[in-house]
Write a protein that holds these residues in place. Structure first.
Motif, PDB file in Angstrom:
ATOM      1  N   MET A   1       0.851  -1.201   0.000  1.00 54.40           N
ATOM      2  CA  MET A   1       0.000   0.000   0.000  1.00 54.40           C
ATOM      3  C   MET A   1       0.878   1.239   0.000  1.00 54.40           C
ATOM      4  O   MET A   1       1.788   1.377   0.807  1.00 54.40           O
ATOM      5  N   THR A   2       0.640   2.162  -0.891  1.00 55.99           N
ATOM      6  CA  THR A   2       1.433   3.381  -0.965  1.00 55.99           C
ATOM      7  C   THR A   2       0.539   4.588  -1.080  1.00 55.99           C
ATOM      8  O   THR A   2      -0.595   4.502  -1.515  1.00 55.99           O
ATOM      9  N   ALA A   3       1.060   5.715  -0.694  1.00 58.94           N
ATOM     10  CA  ALA A   3       0.320   6.963  -0.842  1.00 58.94           C
ATOM     11  C   ALA A   3       0.447   7.406  -2.283  1.00 58.94           C
ATOM     12  O   ALA A   3       1.475   7.905  -2.703  1.00 58.94           O
ATOM     13  N   THR A   4      -0.570   7.181  -3.068  1.00 59.47           N
ATOM     14  CA  THR A   4      -0.489   7.489  -4.490  1.00 59.47           C
ATOM     15  C   THR A   4      -0.866   8.933  -4.727  1.00 59.47           C
ATOM     16  O   THR A   4      -1.994   9.339  -4.489  1.00 59.47           O
ATOM     17  N   ALA A   5       0.056   9.678  -5.232  1.00 54.76           N
ATOM     18  CA  ALA A   5      -0.226  11.083  -5.527  1.00 54.76           C
ATOM     19  C   ALA A   5      -1.321  11.198  -6.568  1.00 54.76           C
ATOM     20  O   ALA A   5      -2.087  12.152  -6.584  1.00 54.76           O
ATOM     21  N   ASP A   6      -1.435  10.166  -7.452  1.00 58.16           N
ATOM     22  CA  ASP A   6      -2.444  10.209  -8.502  1.00 58.16           C
ATOM     23  C   ASP A   6      -3.854  10.207  -7.935  1.00 58.16           C
ATOM     24  O   ASP A   6      -4.792  10.685  -8.565  1.00 58.16           O
ATOM     25  N   ALA A   7      -4.023   9.609  -6.726  1.00 59.57           N
ATOM     26  CA  ALA A   7      -5.365   9.508  -6.149  1.00 59.57           C
ATOM     27  C   ALA A   7      -5.771  10.784  -5.449  1.00 59.57           C
ATOM     28  O   ALA A   7      -6.935  10.965  -5.130  1.00 59.57           O
ATOM     29  N   LEU A   8      -4.823  11.685  -5.196  1.00 59.20           N
ATOM     30  CA  LEU A   8      -5.115  12.854  -4.384  1.00 59.20           C
ATOM     31  C   LEU A   8      -5.725  14.029  -5.143  1.00 59.20           C
ATOM     32  O   LEU A   8      -6.586  14.704  -4.588  1.00 59.20           O
ATOM     33  N   PRO A   9      -5.359  14.314  -6.363  1.00 59.57           N
ATOM     34  CA  PRO A   9      -5.888  15.514  -7.002  1.00 59.57           C
ATOM     35  C   PRO A   9      -7.396  15.559  -7.119  1.00 59.57           C
ATOM     36  O   PRO A   9      -7.982  16.617  -6.998  1.00 59.57           O
ATOM     37  N   ARG A  10      -8.045  14.390  -7.342  1.00 58.18           N
ATOM     38  CA  ARG A  10      -9.488  14.425  -7.520  1.00 58.18           C
ATOM     39  C   ARG A  10     -10.191  14.890  -6.252  1.00 58.18           C
ATOM     40  O   ARG A  10     -11.326  15.349  -6.304  1.00 58.18           O
ATOM     41  N   ALA A  11      -9.556  14.760  -5.084  1.00 61.07           N
ATOM     42  CA  ALA A  11     -10.154  15.235  -3.844  1.00 61.07           C
ATOM     43  C   ALA A  11      -9.711  16.652  -3.518  1.00 61.07           C
ATOM     44  O   ALA A  11     -10.158  17.231  -2.539  1.00 61.07           O
ATOM     45  N   GLY A  12      -8.823  17.234  -4.339  1.00 61.79           N
ATOM     46  CA  GLY A  12      -8.428  18.620  -4.166  1.00 61.79           C
ATOM     47  C   GLY A  12      -7.549  18.893  -2.972  1.00 61.79           C
ATOM     48  O   GLY A  12      -7.691  19.929  -2.327  1.00 61.79           O
ATOM     49  N   LEU A  29       2.867   1.921   8.012  1.00 62.45           N
ATOM     50  CA  LEU A  29       3.587   0.741   7.546  1.00 62.45           C
ATOM     51  C   LEU A  29       4.728   0.365   8.485  1.00 62.45           C
ATOM     52  O   LEU A  29       4.964  -0.817   8.762  1.00 62.45           O
ATOM     53  N   LEU A  30       5.444   1.369   8.974  1.00 59.16           N
ATOM     54  CA  LEU A  30       6.518   1.089   9.934  1.00 59.16           C
ATOM     55  C   LEU A  30       5.964   0.488  11.219  1.00 59.16           C
ATOM     56  O   LEU A  30       6.543  -0.442  11.793  1.00 59.16           O
ATOM     57  N   TRP A  31       4.834   1.006  11.669  1.00 60.94           N
ATOM     58  CA  TRP A  31       4.206   0.483  12.883  1.00 60.94           C
ATOM     59  C   TRP A  31       3.738  -0.956  12.660  1.00 60.94           C
ATOM     60  O   TRP A  31       3.877  -1.816  13.541  1.00 60.94           O
ATOM     61  N   LEU A  32       3.205  -1.248  11.470  1.00 59.81           N
ATOM     62  CA  LEU A  32       2.806  -2.611  11.137  1.00 59.81           C
ATOM     63  C   LEU A  32       4.010  -3.544  11.166  1.00 59.81           C
ATOM     64  O   LEU A  32       3.953  -4.652  11.731  1.00 59.81           O
ATOM     65  N   MET A  33       5.118  -3.113  10.580  1.00 52.78           N
ATOM     66  CA  MET A  33       6.323  -3.945  10.546  1.00 52.78           C
ATOM     67  C   MET A  33       6.859  -4.207  11.945  1.00 52.78           C
ATOM     68  O   MET A  33       7.433  -5.265  12.221  1.00 52.78           O
ATOM     69  N   ALA A  34       6.663  -3.259  12.854  1.00 51.25           N
ATOM     70  CA  ALA A  34       7.116  -3.451  14.232  1.00 51.25           C
ATOM     71  C   ALA A  34       6.195  -4.400  14.993  1.00 51.25           C
ATOM     72  O   ALA A  34       6.657  -5.206  15.817  1.00 51.25           O
ATOM     73  N   CYS A  35       4.887  -4.338  14.724  1.00 48.64           N
ATOM     74  CA  CYS A  35       3.922  -5.105  15.503  1.00 48.64           C
ATOM     75  C   CYS A  35       3.765  -6.551  15.056  1.00 48.64           C
ATOM     76  O   CYS A  35       3.539  -7.435  15.890  1.00 48.64           O
ATOM     77  N   VAL A  36       3.887  -6.804  13.750  1.00 48.41           N
ATOM     78  CA  VAL A  36       3.624  -8.152  13.251  1.00 48.41           C
ATOM     79  C   VAL A  36       4.558  -9.201  13.870  1.00 48.41           C
ATOM     80  O   VAL A  36       4.083 -10.253  14.329  1.00 48.41           O
ATOM     81  N   PRO A  37       5.888  -8.996  13.918  1.00 47.16           N
ATOM     82  CA  PRO A  37       6.736 -10.012  14.559  1.00 47.16           C
ATOM     83  C   PRO A  37       6.374 -10.242  16.020  1.00 47.16           C
ATOM     84  O   PRO A  37       6.414 -11.388  16.504  1.00 47.16           O
ATOM     85  N   LEU A  38       6.013  -9.183  16.718  1.00 46.86           N
ATOM     86  CA  LEU A  38       5.642  -9.322  18.129  1.00 46.86           C
ATOM     87  C   LEU A  38       4.328 -10.083  18.271  1.00 46.86           C
ATOM     88  O   LEU A  38       4.164 -10.889  19.194  1.00 46.86           O
ATOM     89  N   TYR A  39       3.410  -9.851  17.343  1.00 48.12           N
ATOM     90  CA  TYR A  39       2.145 -10.597  17.356  1.00 48.12           C
ATOM     91  C   TYR A  39       2.409 -12.090  17.236  1.00 48.12           C
ATOM     92  O   TYR A  39       1.854 -12.898  17.996  1.00 48.12           O
ATOM     93  N   TYR A  40       3.249 -12.477  16.268  1.00 49.98           N
ATOM     94  CA  TYR A  40       3.510 -13.902  16.061  1.00 49.98           C
ATOM     95  C   TYR A  40       4.335 -14.500  17.192  1.00 49.98           C
ATOM     96  O   TYR A  40       4.173 -15.676  17.543  1.00 49.98           O
ATOM     97  N   LEU A  41       5.211 -13.697  17.804  1.00 47.10           N
ATOM     98  CA  LEU A  41       5.973 -14.183  18.952  1.00 47.10           C
ATOM     99  C   LEU A  41       5.033 -14.522  20.099  1.00 47.10           C
ATOM    100  O   LEU A  41       5.150 -15.597  20.727  1.00 47.10           O
ATOM    101  N   TRP A  42       4.119 -13.614  20.403  1.00 38.23           N
ATOM    102  CA  TRP A  42       3.149 -13.874  21.476  1.00 38.23           C
ATOM    103  C   TRP A  42       2.274 -15.082  21.135  1.00 38.23           C
ATOM    104  O   TRP A  42       1.914 -15.853  22.001  1.00 38.23           O
ATOM    105  N   ARG A  43       1.953 -15.223  19.857  1.00 34.46           N
ATOM    106  CA  ARG A  43       1.106 -16.345  19.436  1.00 34.46           C
ATOM    107  C   ARG A  43       1.836 -17.673  19.620  1.00 34.46           C
ATOM    108  O   ARG A  43       1.231 -18.660  20.077  1.00 34.46           O
ATOM    109  N   VAL A  44       3.101 -17.718  19.259  1.00 31.04           N
ATOM    110  CA  VAL A  44       3.885 -18.946  19.437  1.00 31.04           C
ATOM    111  C   VAL A  44       3.975 -19.314  20.915  1.00 31.04           C
ATOM    112  O   VAL A  44       3.899 -20.495  21.294  1.00 31.04           O
TER     113      VAL A  44
END
Length: 257
Positions: A1-12, A29-44
């Motif tokens: 998922m990226t912030a697409t500049a192309d999607a922004l002009p139509r909303a002004g 995205l950085l927060w997701l990358m930090a949380c996912v390994p910890l989620y799976y660690l707790w799950r294991v």
């Protein structure tokens, strides 16, 4: 998922608004990358997993939500009946209560979104498949017994946040009758004077609403009102539950306006 500049002009959006979208998506995205390994660690380790709640609460804060809690969330096994204003409701409620959610089965068709939903124990229901109602009721009841809380947006869609649509009693089939020990608690999400600028209503596409909120400048105050759970008479049937929960939220809205 990226912030697409192309999607922004139509909303002004302004240049500053585009920058906020890009920075906030990068932070998410950085927060997701930090949380996912910890989620799976707790799950294991088979430990109670706090990371879905922490992740979603962090997403709300990255977006700009500043959450105030009024009242007390019911004990483990609560069924929360909330109004619905925007996609932001989900990270706000989860961060405040640790709740999982009842969602339409159509979301399960989106791979990445389903993956995130599964991490938070989302219960997918097919509202128009009556042949599967019994199985769905059992699925919801099992989730209630296992999770801290389960939230349903009882209007069945989003509203403008200034009033309430009728609550759909059909969404409460799993609670008719309520399982033993389950508290049924109305919740009002109050975005205050900012609600008109962030509500997801009309024909606005979901992606546009997502980007619109990310482009906002400054904090977005929201109060989560955990109202008194329904009593025995109010919980007599799914129809009485829907009516009583809606009236409780309407009363709270009237007191705070």
């Amino acid at each position: 998922m990226t912030a697409t500049a192309d999607a922004l002009p139509r909303a002004g959006f302004s240049l500053a608004g585009r920058a906020r979208v890009s920075l906030r998506i990068a932070a998410m995205l950085l927060w997701l990358m930090a949380c996912v390994p910890l989620y799976y660690l707790w799950r294991v380790m088979r430990m109670r997993n706090p990371w879905p709640r922490r992740f979603l609460g962090g997403i709300a804060r990255i977006v700009g939500a500043r959450v105030t809690i009024n009242g007390t969330a019911a004990r483990k096994g609560a069924f929360l009946l909330s109004n619905h204003v925007s996609w932001l409701d989900i990270p706000v409620i989860s961060g405040a209560s640790g709740s999982a959610f009842v969602a339409h089965s159509g979301l399960a068709d989106h791979g990445a979104l389903k993956w995130l939903c599964d991490m938070n124990d989302t219960v997918f229901v097919a509202r128009h498949e009556r042949r599967s109602v019994h199985a769905q009721v059992e699925q919801v009841r099992a989730a209630l017994s296992e999770s801290n809380a389960l939230t349903v947006f009882a209007e069945g869609t989003t509203s403008d946040g200034t009033s309430l649509l009728p609550f759909k009693s059909s969404l409460l089939s799993a609670l008719d009758p309520p399982p033993p020990g389950i508290a049924i608690q109305p919740v009002w999400l109050d975005y205050g004077v900012d609600v008109a600028s962030m509500a997801w209503v009309g024909e606005e596409p979901g992606l546009d609403n997502f980007i619109k909120i990310l482009a906002r400048r400054g904090p977005l105050p929201v109060t989560v009102h955990f109202l008194a759970p329904l009593d025995g008479e109010e919980s007599a049937s799914r129809k009485t539950m829907a009516l009583a929960a809606r009236e409780r939220i309407l009363s709270a809205m009237a007191r705070n306006r």
